[in-house]
Scaffold this motif. Structure first.
Motif, short mmCIF file in Angstrom:
data_model
loop_
_atom_site.label_atom_id
_atom_site.label_comp_id
_atom_site.label_asym_id
_atom_site.label_seq_id
_atom_site.Cartn_x
_atom_site.Cartn_y
_atom_site.Cartn_z
N GLN A 9 4.61 -7.64 -1.88
CA GLN A 9 3.11 -7.68 -1.23
C GLN A 9 2.14 -7.34 -2.26
O GLN A 9 2.24 -6.41 -3.10
N GLU A 25 -3.26 -4.68 -0.61
CA GLU A 25 -4.08 -4.85 0.49
C GLU A 25 -2.92 -5.06 1.60
O GLU A 25 -3.02 -4.57 2.66
N GLU A 26 -2.11 -6.00 1.31
CA GLU A 26 -1.12 -6.40 2.37
C GLU A 26 -0.15 -5.26 2.70
O GLU A 26 0.32 -5.02 3.77
N ARG A 27 0.10 -4.49 1.65
CA ARG A 27 1.06 -3.31 1.76
C ARG A 27 0.36 -2.38 2.74
O ARG A 27 1.00 -1.74 3.51
N GLN A 84 -2.03 -2.85 4.77
CA GLN A 84 -2.26 -3.05 6.32
C GLN A 84 -1.06 -3.55 7.04
O GLN A 84 -1.05 -3.71 8.25
N ALA A 85 0.20 -3.89 6.53
CA ALA A 85 1.13 -4.15 7.11
C ALA A 85 1.92 -3.00 8.02
O ALA A 85 1.73 -1.87 7.97
#
Length: 123
Positions: A11, A14-16, A18-19
């Motif tokens: 990820q 940012e993805e990490r 927001q996950a």
């Protein structure tokens, strides 16, 4: 310092962050002694990784899968750490433990995937 808990995820940072379920992208995690993140610093020095955070809670790095995953092929990268003796524990030199490597996810990870590598200070 006792060492590090290292978490490698497929990820972006940012993805990490927001996950809802961070376990889905988890490729590997393990614990190592104090010099167990030297491999990450070598990647940064070689221009193959970036360090985004320096606090230990966590130290955060990003790198392309093609530069990281070959280093994890046989488990955690080797390191030259000292023995650690605490009040109620002893960790031998070059200690590593609690290894979790999802070989199926590692094998399926595209080489151009940006990885987030978090190194949490275990002190």
């Amino acid at each position: 310092m006792i060492g590090w808990w290292i978490v490698v995820a497929a990820q972006t940072p940012e993805e990490r962050d927001q996950a809802i379920d961070t376990k889905l992208a988890l490729l590997a995690n393990w614990e190592v002694g104090p010099r167990g993140i030297d491999w990450l610093h070598r990647l940064v020095k070689a221009g193959k990784a970036s360090q985004l955070a320096f606090s230990g809670y966590p130290n955060r790095f990003t790198a392309q899968a093609c530069d990281v995953l070959p280093l994890l092929a046989g488990g955690p990268p080797a390191h030259q750490g000292p023995a650690i003796i605490g009040d109620d524990y002893v960790m031998p030199a070059n200690w590593k433990g609690n290894l979790i490597f999802h070989q199926d996810k590692i094998a399926a990870c595209p080489s151009d995937q940006l990885l987030t590598i978090d190194a949490w200070d275990l002190s």
